[in-house]
Design a protein around this motif. Structure first.
Motif, PDB file in Angstrom:
ATOM      1  N   LEU A 218      -2.558  11.368   6.718  1.00 35.25           N
ATOM      2  CA  LEU A 218      -3.611  11.040   5.750  1.00 35.25           C
ATOM      3  C   LEU A 218      -3.012  10.542   4.439  1.00 35.25           C
ATOM      4  CD1 LEU A 218      -6.092  14.014   6.311  1.00 35.25           C
ATOM      5  CD2 LEU A 218      -5.683  11.952   7.677  1.00 35.25           C
ATOM      6  N   ASP A 219      -1.894  11.140   4.010  1.00 33.65           N
ATOM      7  CA  ASP A 219      -1.234  10.688   2.781  1.00 33.65           C
ATOM      8  C   ASP A 219      -0.756   9.248   2.923  1.00 33.65           C
ATOM      9  OD1 ASP A 219      -1.690  13.168   1.681  1.00 33.65           O
ATOM     10  OD2 ASP A 219       0.341  13.916   2.036  1.00 33.65           O
ATOM     11  N   GLY A 220      -0.213   8.912   4.106  1.00 30.65           N
ATOM     12  CA  GLY A 220       0.220   7.542   4.330  1.00 30.65           C
ATOM     13  C   GLY A 220      -0.945   6.582   4.314  1.00 30.65           C
ATOM     14  N   TYR A 221      -2.066   7.004   4.860  1.00 27.91           N
ATOM     15  CA  TYR A 221      -3.257   6.153   4.890  1.00 27.91           C
ATOM     16  C   TYR A 221      -3.734   5.855   3.467  1.00 27.91           C
ATOM     17  CZ  TYR A 221      -7.747   4.357   6.533  1.00 27.91           C
ATOM     18  OH  TYR A 221      -8.835   3.548   6.790  1.00 27.91           O
ATOM     19  N   VAL A 222      -3.779   6.882   2.645  1.00 30.16           N
ATOM     20  CA  VAL A 222      -4.222   6.703   1.255  1.00 30.16           C
ATOM     21  C   VAL A 222      -3.207   5.875   0.475  1.00 30.16           C
ATOM     22  CG1 VAL A 222      -4.728   7.921  -0.895  1.00 30.16           C
ATOM     23  CG2 VAL A 222      -5.615   8.805   1.268  1.00 30.16           C
ATOM     24  N   ALA A 223      -1.917   6.132   0.688  1.00 26.32           N
ATOM     25  CA  ALA A 223      -0.870   5.399  -0.041  1.00 26.32           C
ATOM     26  C   ALA A 223      -0.936   3.905   0.246  1.00 26.32           C
ATOM     27  CB  ALA A 223       0.504   5.946   0.333  1.00 26.32           C
ATOM     28  N   ALA A 224      -1.418   3.540   1.447  1.00 31.98           N
ATOM     29  CA  ALA A 224      -1.515   2.124   1.808  1.00 31.98           C
ATOM     30  C   ALA A 224      -2.878   1.534   1.460  1.00 31.98           C
ATOM     31  CB  ALA A 224      -1.239   1.953   3.295  1.00 31.98           C
ATOM     32  N   GLY A 225      -3.665   2.274   0.701  1.00 30.01           N
ATOM     33  CA  GLY A 225      -4.932   1.727   0.219  1.00 30.01           C
ATOM     34  C   GLY A 225      -6.157   2.168   0.962  1.00 30.01           C
ATOM     35  N   GLY A 226      -6.014   3.053   1.943  1.00 35.82           N
ATOM     36  CA  GLY A 226      -7.170   3.520   2.691  1.00 35.82           C
ATOM     37  C   GLY A 226      -7.919   4.617   1.952  1.00 35.82           C
ATOM     38  N   MET A 227      -9.193   4.769   2.260  1.00 38.78           N
ATOM     39  CA  MET A 227     -10.031   5.821   1.676  1.00 38.78           C
ATOM     40  C   MET A 227     -10.454   6.781   2.774  1.00 38.78           C
ATOM     41  SD  MET A 227     -12.443   3.791  -1.067  1.00 38.78           S
ATOM     42  CE  MET A 227     -13.166   5.356  -1.544  1.00 38.78           C
ATOM     43  N   LEU A 228     -10.285   8.085   2.520  1.00 35.23           N
ATOM     44  CA  LEU A 228     -10.606   9.091   3.526  1.00 35.23           C
ATOM     45  C   LEU A 228     -12.103   9.369   3.547  1.00 35.23           C
ATOM     46  CD1 LEU A 228      -7.744  11.693   2.956  1.00 35.23           C
ATOM     47  CD2 LEU A 228      -7.785   9.755   4.539  1.00 35.23           C
ATOM     48  N   PRO A 229     -12.682   9.491   4.728  1.00 35.65           N
ATOM     49  CA  PRO A 229     -14.087   9.896   4.814  1.00 35.65           C
ATOM     50  C   PRO A 229     -14.237  11.385   4.510  1.00 35.65           C
ATOM     51  CG  PRO A 229     -13.158   9.660   7.004  1.00 35.65           C
ATOM     52  CD  PRO A 229     -12.098   9.215   6.039  1.00 35.65           C
ATOM     53  N   SER A 230     -15.455  11.838   4.360  1.00 39.83           N
ATOM     54  CA  SER A 230     -15.702  13.240   4.043  1.00 39.83           C
ATOM     55  C   SER A 230     -15.300  14.118   5.216  1.00 39.83           C
ATOM     56  CB  SER A 230     -17.171  13.453   3.702  1.00 39.83           C
ATOM     57  OG  SER A 230     -17.988  13.032   4.779  1.00 39.83           O
TER      58      SER A 230
END
Length: 295
Positions: A218-230
């Protein structure tokens, strides 16, 4: 061509030529669980490869045969991966989700199977080695089917790989290579993230789940510009539903008996049934605990 054994759904061969080595996959079209949108998937793969996603180069795609350039690498065992590896998978997912690719295939929502009692009766009548185990878990599988059918998927829906699991990855120089794109399609984002992060953070069962590896994806996803769903149970419903359907598919193959011309060998189908009968109830029971991995 040289047969490469171990596939769960299709048959794979290696072809060595003067122009290099290629992976030739024979798709199971006899009793496959869904349609294969050849043109859409191939276009998606081409776009991902052109964008630098670490994956085999797609060469050609036909109705029953896929060809990719062969990639050397180490298999990824079903155990928690290194944190850096998990982080990069999260980055790769974010990059995949940003691809602008036309997807023309309309997904067909298959009804959630509720015929587990009937399957147990047929398994007992035909003397399947796991018949008693299935019979003792019918109520649990009906509860799992109800969860899959009623769980709300909050969105957003993204075009993605849909099956990033250890057996669909190679490690090359300690970094991931993503294989087997034929299940690509539209999917609720939470289901893709939950399935991927959990599969990389655990061993064969659910007794060794490492929260730091789950979070690394999840950290990698956010670091690459992704937004986490609820957070919520939707993060795991795709994994549960997929495993439920896969288990039923293999039960039907075992009930049919004989050796199918395509798809996995019968012995592998029996193994997959046993894994589902033992693993799915354990996963279902742990869903409340798994939700704490997201928060």
């Amino acid at each position: 061509m040289i047969r490469v054994h171990g596939g769960f759904a299709n048959k794979l061969y290696r072809l060595d030529t003067e122009q290099g080595s290629f992976a030739v996959k024979e798709l199971n079209l006899v009793d496959n669980r869904g349609t294969y949108p050849v043109d859409d998937v191939f276009r998606f793969e081409q776009a991902a490869f052109a964008a630098g996603i670490p994956m085999p180069e797609p060469i050609s795609a036909g109705r029953d045969t896929l060809v990719h350039r062969w990639v050397e690498g180490e298999t990824v065992p079903e155990e928690p991966v290194p944190a850096a590896f998990a982080f990069e998978i999260g980055e790769i997912l974010a990059r995949i989700h940003r691809l602008d690719v036309e997807w023309t295939h309309e997904p067909i929502d298959e009804p959630t199977p509720h015929d587990w009692r009937e399957l147990a009766e047929r398994a007992a009548a035909t003397g399947q080695p796991w018949a008693d185990e299935l019979a003792s878990r019918v109520d649990t599988f009906l509860a799992i089917a109800h969860f899959v059918e009623t769980c709300e998927r909050p969105g957003p829906v993204v075009l993605t790989h849909r099956d990033i699991q250890p057996w669909n990855l190679l490690a090359r120089g300690g970094r991931p290579v993503v294989l087997d794109w034929e299940l690509s399609g539209m999917l609720d984002l939470s289901g893709e993230l939950g399935s991927t992060a959990l599969s990389l953070a655990k061993g064969p069962g659910f007794d060794d789940i490492q929260p730091d590896i789950f979070r690394a994806v999840l950290d990698g996803y956010v670091a690459a510009g992704g937004m986490l769903p609820s957070p919520g149970p939707s993060w795991f419903v795709f994994m549960v539903g997929g495993w439920l359907g896969f288990t039923r598919w293999n039960i039907l193959r075992c009930l049919a008996g004989g050796t199918a011309s395509t798809g996995p060998d019968l012995a592998l189908s029996h193994e997959s049934v046993r894994n589902g009968l033992r693993g799915l109830p354990g996963l279902f029971e742990r869903l409340p605990d798994l939700e704490t991995l997201i928060s």
